[in-house]
Design a protein around this motif. Structure first.
Motif, PDB file in Angstrom:
ATOM      1  N   SER A  12      -7.507  -3.959  13.988  1.00  0.00           N
ATOM      2  CA  SER A  12      -7.782  -3.911  12.575  1.00  0.00           C
ATOM      3  C   SER A  12      -6.833  -5.005  11.804  1.00  0.00           C
ATOM      4  CB  SER A  12      -7.631  -2.736  12.205  1.00  0.00           C
ATOM      5  OG  SER A  12      -8.340  -1.640  12.655  1.00  0.00           O
ATOM      6  N   ASP A  13      -7.231  -5.516  10.698  1.00  0.00           N
ATOM      7  CA  ASP A  13      -6.384  -6.295   9.919  1.00  0.00           C
ATOM      8  C   ASP A  13      -5.631  -5.542   9.070  1.00  0.00           C
ATOM      9  OD1 ASP A  13      -8.267  -5.638   7.763  1.00  0.00           O
ATOM     10  OD2 ASP A  13      -9.058  -7.720   7.954  1.00  0.00           O
ATOM     11  N   ASP A  14      -4.852  -6.065   8.105  1.00  0.00           N
ATOM     12  CA  ASP A  14      -4.082  -5.230   7.208  1.00  0.00           C
ATOM     13  C   ASP A  14      -4.957  -4.348   6.179  1.00  0.00           C
ATOM     14  OD1 ASP A  14      -1.624  -6.333   8.322  1.00  0.00           O
ATOM     15  OD2 ASP A  14      -1.343  -7.665   6.706  1.00  0.00           O
TER      16      ASP A  14
ATOM     17  N   ASP B  75      -4.673   2.180  15.899  1.00  0.00           N
ATOM     18  CA  ASP B  75      -5.009   1.784  14.607  1.00  0.00           C
ATOM     19  C   ASP B  75      -4.161   0.912  13.876  1.00  0.00           C
ATOM     20  OD1 ASP B  75      -6.352   1.258  11.944  1.00  0.00           O
ATOM     21  OD2 ASP B  75      -6.997   3.126  11.871  1.00  0.00           O
ATOM     22  N   ALA B  76      -4.509  -0.455  13.368  1.00  0.00           N
ATOM     23  CA  ALA B  76      -3.378  -1.220  12.975  1.00  0.00           C
ATOM     24  C   ALA B  76      -3.304  -1.229  11.466  1.00  0.00           C
ATOM     25  CB  ALA B  76      -3.645  -2.763  13.665  1.00  0.00           C
ATOM     26  N   LEU B  77      -4.016  -0.520  11.018  1.00  0.00           N
ATOM     27  CA  LEU B  77      -4.103  -0.575   9.052  1.00  0.00           C
ATOM     28  C   LEU B  77      -2.602  -0.202   8.875  1.00  0.00           C
ATOM     29  CD1 LEU B  77      -5.832  -0.546   6.687  1.00  0.00           C
ATOM     30  CD2 LEU B  77      -5.776   2.088   7.054  1.00  0.00           C
ATOM     31  N   SER B  78      -2.172  -1.350   7.835  1.00  0.00           N
ATOM     32  CA  SER B  78      -0.995  -1.239   7.490  1.00  0.00           C
ATOM     33  C   SER B  78      -0.737  -0.218   6.427  1.00  0.00           C
ATOM     34  CB  SER B  78      -0.443  -2.601   6.888  1.00  0.00           C
ATOM     35  OG  SER B  78      -1.429  -3.029   5.975  1.00  0.00           O
ATOM     36  N   ALA B  79       0.597   0.110   6.244  1.00  0.00           N
ATOM     37  CA  ALA B  79       0.656   1.362   5.120  1.00  0.00           C
ATOM     38  C   ALA B  79       0.643   0.566   3.612  1.00  0.00           C
ATOM     39  CB  ALA B  79       2.260   1.611   5.115  1.00  0.00           C
ATOM     40  N   ARG B  80      -0.053   1.008   2.783  1.00  0.00           N
ATOM     41  CA  ARG B  80      -0.462   0.764   1.500  1.00  0.00           C
ATOM     42  C   ARG B  80      -1.293   1.618   0.799  1.00  0.00           C
ATOM     43  NH1 ARG B  80      -5.474  -2.427   1.492  1.00  0.00           N
ATOM     44  NH2 ARG B  80      -4.619  -3.661  -0.261  1.00  0.00           N
TER      45      ARG B  80
END
Length: 434
Positions: A65-67, A93-98
């Motif tokens: 995944s991207d950001d 899962d590479a979803l960044s914290a946001r």
């Protein structure tokens, strides 16, 4: 053939009711573009793509995944989401914290032909209403603009226990099931959601393209909706799809899930970005049905990406099993006792299998059956099993056997408790009417 957008939608007459017809109409067209869509979606493929083996290095790269939570996919796979492979763990899962924008829905399944309590002075209305609230078949659904869905099971009386979750993302077909507390997860591949909800099994059933036609426009929850009727071999589905741009790519995920329950391929062009199913009513080919209703919708800008990871980093993969349903009894002894003010002075039961208090529910079929008491879900009994339920005071009650998705709805019966209540495999359960 897939038809283009119908320009004269305003001339169509809405149906008088909300139940789809079980018989496929003669002029039914194949599923086409949404009447609200500006671009005609690609037609459904005749054959499903090969299932992805996420355990391979190549598959792991495709599922990165991207950001923003969008999958980084190869050029060859950009035309369609990838189906999740059964019994295969997912990469991290590479979803960044946001924080993400989207909507949060309150929703519930609605059963048809639910019997009412008997009209008797000993029936405690307050206790009945309290038990109904505790067993409301409710979901909480988060949908994000970037294409994530989180379904939280918030009812005691669903086939899976409170705290269980379904998660989905727009770049793949299928979902994962999370155990309460997110300790474990299991892949639910396309076609398995129907058996998961209806039978507490992860068993893939065949999917078809189905056929759809527009049946009008209207409003629900102060949102403009387009109305669609979808037909497949299992039955028909009436849908009200609300225009909610905030849901973005998350809206189609709930639409896909509802179509899968009907046995329709999630590639259906009826599921488009910016639309959210606000009402769905199933009418099964063999009779009976069930509805799904969104009761509240809140626009959000603070959905945490860490609550939408698929899978969460703390979850261990499992290839088998489901979260424990804790015996399938949904109410405590005191909560069931509270639906009557006092016991009735009835003679002792002549059935030697009847308990001294409450009832024994015996399911002699090969399906998961619920037993309702005065219209309240009291217990879900697995196939070829029985459950003892304590609490109901001595007296007369209205009981009914049914499946969760309403394919089988037995006629209600008035019984005296304590009792042994049997759903025989030879019983012909009467399906509910329209």
């Amino acid at each position: 053939m897939i038809h283009a957008r119908i320009a004269a939608i305003g001339l169509l007459l809405a149906p008088a009711g909300c139940e789809p017809s079980r018989q496929q109409p003669a002029d039914l067209v194949e599923a086409g573009a949404s009447p609200n869509a500006r671009i005609l979606p690609a037609p459904l493929a005749n054959e499903a793509p090969d299932l992805l083996d996420a355990s391979t290095v190549e598959a792991s790269a495709k599922l990165a995944s991207d950001d923003y939570g969008r999958l980084i996919m190869s050029e060859a796979s950009q035309q369609s989401p990838l189906p999740l492979a059964p019994a295969t763990p997912l990469p991290d899962d590479a979803l960044s914290a946001r924080e993400l924008s989207g909507v949060t829905l309150g929703a519930a399944f609605r059963w048809r032909d639910v019997p009412q309590p008997p009209k008797a002075p000993e029936v405690a209305a307050a206790g009945v209403h309290a038990a109904q609230r505790l067993t409301d078949l409710s979901w909480k659904v988060d949908l994000t603009e970037t294409g994530r869905m989180r379904v939280q099971f918030t009812s005691r009386a669903l086939p899976l226990p409170p705290g269980s979750e379904l998660r989905a993302r727009h770049d793949v077909y299928g979902e994962i099931l999370l155990w309460p507390g997110s300790a474990q997860y299991r892949v639910v591949p396309p076609g398995a959601l129907r058996t998961l909800l209806g039978e507490r099994r992860v068993d893939v059933t065949p999917l078809s393209a189905g056929s759809a036609r527009p049946v009008g426009e209207g409003k629900r929850l102060e949102v403009d909706v387009r109305k669609v009727e979808v037909h497949a071999s299992l039955g028909a589905l009436y849908l009200e799809l609300g225009r909610m741009p905030e849901a973005g790519d998350g809206g189609p995920l709930l639409c896909r899930a509802l179509l899968e329950i009907l046995g329709v391929d999630p590639k259906s062009p009826e599921c488009v970005a910016g639309e959210v199913p606000l009402y769905a009513s199933y009418a099964w080919q063999s009779g009976g049905g069930v509805a799904f209703e969104v009761t509240s919708a809140v626009r959000r800008t603070d959905l945490l990406s860490t609550d939408l990871l698929m899978p969460p980093p703390s979850s261990a993969y499992t290839a088998a099993g489901l979260p424990s349903a804790q015996g399938g009894v949904f109410l405590t002894r005191d909560e069931l006792a509270a639906i009557r003010t006092d016991p009735l002075p009835l003679p002792a039961s002549v059935d030697p299998g009847a308990p001294g208090e409450g009832f024994v529910a015996v399911n002699q079929t090969d399906a998961l059956y619920y037993l309702l008491v005065d219209g309240i879900p009291a217990v879900a009994v697995p196939p070829m099993s029985e459950r003892y339920v304590a609490g109901p005071q001595r007296g007369r009650y209205v009981v009914q056997w049914r499946t969760f998705l309403g394919e089988s709805i037995d006629p209600p019966q008035t019984v005296e408790m304590p009792a042994r209540l049997v759903r025989s495999g030879a019983d012909a359960g009467a399906a509910g009417g329209d």
